[in-house]
Design an enzyme around this catalytic site. Structure first.
Site, PDB file in Angstrom:
ATOM      1  N   GLU A   1      13.928   2.728 -31.591  1.00 54.89           N
ATOM      2  CA  GLU A   1      13.453   1.357 -31.371  1.00 54.89           C
ATOM      3  C   GLU A   1      11.924   1.313 -31.370  1.00 54.89           C
ATOM      4  OE1 GLU A   1      15.814   0.545 -27.910  1.00 54.89           O
ATOM      5  OE2 GLU A   1      17.603   0.399 -29.164  1.00 54.89           O
TER       6      GLU A   1
ATOM      7  N   SER B   1      26.099   4.225 -28.684  1.00 54.55           N
ATOM      8  CA  SER B   1      27.397   3.610 -28.337  1.00 54.55           C
ATOM      9  C   SER B   1      28.287   4.483 -27.456  1.00 54.55           C
ATOM     10  CB  SER B   1      28.160   3.204 -29.601  1.00 54.55           C
ATOM     11  OG  SER B   1      27.472   2.172 -30.267  1.00 54.55           O
TER      12      SER B   1
ATOM     13  N   HIS C   1      12.013   7.414 -29.706  1.00 53.58           N
ATOM     14  CA  HIS C   1      13.202   6.567 -29.808  1.00 53.58           C
ATOM     15  C   HIS C   1      13.109   5.674 -31.052  1.00 53.58           C
ATOM     16  CE1 HIS C   1      16.377   3.754 -28.961  1.00 53.58           C
ATOM     17  NE2 HIS C   1      16.846   4.623 -28.080  1.00 53.58           N
TER      18      HIS C   1
ATOM     19  N   ASN D   1      19.287   5.357 -20.606  1.00 56.40           N
ATOM     20  CA  ASN D   1      18.069   4.696 -21.081  1.00 56.40           C
ATOM     21  C   ASN D   1      18.241   3.195 -20.870  1.00 56.40           C
ATOM     22  OD1 ASN D   1      15.878   3.681 -22.433  1.00 56.40           O
ATOM     23  ND2 ASN D   1      16.505   4.399 -24.463  1.00 56.40           N
TER      24      ASN D   1
ATOM     25  N   GLY E   1      24.097   0.698 -30.204  1.00 51.21           N
ATOM     26  CA  GLY E   1      24.518  -0.673 -29.894  1.00 51.21           C
ATOM     27  C   GLY E   1      25.562  -1.250 -30.833  1.00 51.21           C
TER      28      GLY E   1
ATOM     29  N   LYS F   1      16.082   0.876 -21.339  1.00 48.75           N
ATOM     30  CA  LYS F   1      15.299   0.042 -22.271  1.00 48.75           C
ATOM     31  C   LYS F   1      14.624  -1.100 -21.482  1.00 48.75           C
ATOM     32  CE  LYS F   1      18.463   1.541 -25.809  1.00 48.75           C
ATOM     33  NZ  LYS F   1      19.208   1.308 -27.028  1.00 48.75           N
TER      34      LYS F   1
ATOM     35  N   GLU G   1      20.336  10.641 -32.161  1.00 50.73           N
ATOM     36  CA  GLU G   1      20.784   9.248 -32.028  1.00 50.73           C
ATOM     37  C   GLU G   1      20.770   8.581 -33.391  1.00 50.73           C
ATOM     38  OE1 GLU G   1      20.210   7.396 -27.861  1.00 50.73           O
ATOM     39  OE2 GLU G   1      18.432   7.046 -29.039  1.00 50.73           O
TER      40      GLU G   1
HETATM   41  P1  13P Z   1      23.603   2.329 -26.745  1.00 44.53           P
HETATM   42  O1  13P Z   1      24.320   3.328 -25.850  1.00 44.53           O
HETATM   43  O2  13P Z   1      23.483   0.981 -26.158  1.00 44.53           O
HETATM   44  O3  13P Z   1      24.177   2.351 -28.129  1.00 44.53           O
HETATM   45  O4  13P Z   1      22.081   2.851 -26.891  1.00 44.53           O
HETATM   46  C1  13P Z   1      21.835   4.171 -27.183  1.00 44.53           C
HETATM   47  C2  13P Z   1      20.390   4.447 -27.044  1.00 44.53           C
HETATM   48  O5  13P Z   1      19.576   3.921 -27.786  1.00 44.53           O
HETATM   49  C3  13P Z   1      19.971   5.328 -25.947  1.00 44.53           C
HETATM   50  O6  13P Z   1      18.658   5.740 -26.083  1.00 44.53           O
END
Ligand code: 13P
Length: 253
Positions: A103, A214, A101, A11, A176, A13, A170
């Site tokens: 976010e 992560s 997601h 992903n 992150g 982003k 997740e």
């Molecule tokens: P990270 O791997 O940067 O922690 O992000 C995970 C994520 O949100 C994938 O959708």
């Protein structure tokens, strides 16, 4: 026999420009060369909307597949400034989409909206990567399972078939942060979720369950001991072909 194909999904982003196709090219050539394992896994990368059309054309028929990161919840076309429908995404040749997601949930997307998005994406024959996960406070208050149950029950309809929905667990506190659940903790959650979804959604097909948060080339050594997992949703580490390839290599080491 249960399908044991693993998924490595990147992903991106808000990352990527037109020249970033080179990252995908390097990953794609690695998959081609990886004769020993390449039948055991699938790789999907989700770039931003601006790259869907060009990437999907460039990688048509290649090993690597392309996913979108979100969509609008209604209509094929309409007066919705800044929005993109599943219909438009499908027309670019893309076949996968990440929905729910955290976010986007943090920006106000609720279960009701996510339900509409999932339903419309499936109607448009997109394969959905549906994200769920508890936040730090919910984890602290031992609300992980109730939160996950609510997120599943309020979005997935009875009778959905799991040949076109992948669930990605997740935990928000892990994204992150460099922190991941212990293998024991994760195994418990994965087994619980698979059983729960089977029972409640009444699908004959076992749901595929990914872990995200992560994931990198080191943490993958711990995570791979959770055999019930069907793969990984990878954020930061998917922006570099080397890091992404190392995750796959270390998984099969
Ligand atoms: P990270 O791997 O940067 O922690 O992000 C995970 C994520 O949100 C994938 O959708």
């Amino acid at each position: 026999m249960a399908d044991r194909t693993k998924y490595f999904i990147g992903n991106w982003k808000m990352f990527g420009l037109s020249g970033s196709y080179k990252i995908l090219e390097r990953i794609n050539s690695f998959i081609q060369r990886d004769k020993k394992n390449n039948k055991k896994y699938k790789v999907i990368i989700a770039p931003p909307f601006t790259l869907l059309d060009s990437f999907s054309k460039r990688f048509k028929g290649k090993k690597i597949k392309i996913a979108a990161q979100n969509c609008y919840e209604k209509d094929n076309f309409g007066a919705h400034t800044g929005s993109i429908s599943p219909f438009m995404i499908k027309k670019t040749g893309v076949n996968f989409i990440i929905l729910g997601h955290s976010e986007n949930r943090a920006l106000g997307e609720d279960d009701k909206v996510i339900k509409l998005k999932v339903s419309l994406a499936i109607k448009n024959k997109l394969n959905v990567i549906f994200c769920i996960g508890e936040n730090k406070k919910e984890k602290k208050n031992k609300q992980t399972l109730p939160v996950l149950k609510r997120q599943i029950l309020s979005v997935l309809k009875k009778g959905y078939k799991f040949n076109n929905i992948i669930i990605a667990y997740e935990p928000v506190w892990s994204i992150g942060s460099g922190r991941v659940p212990s293998p024991v903790e994760l195994k418990k959650i994965v087994i619980f979720l698979k059983k729960f979804v089977n029972k409640k959604i009444k699908s004959k097909i076992q749901p595929k369950l990914l872990y995200g948060g992560s994931v990198d080339k080191k943490i993958i050594y711990n995570l791979k001991s959770v055999r019930e997992l069907d793969g990984f949703l990878i954020g930061g580490a998917s922006k570099s072909s080397k890091n992404f390839i190392d995750i796959i290599k270390n998984f099969y080491k």
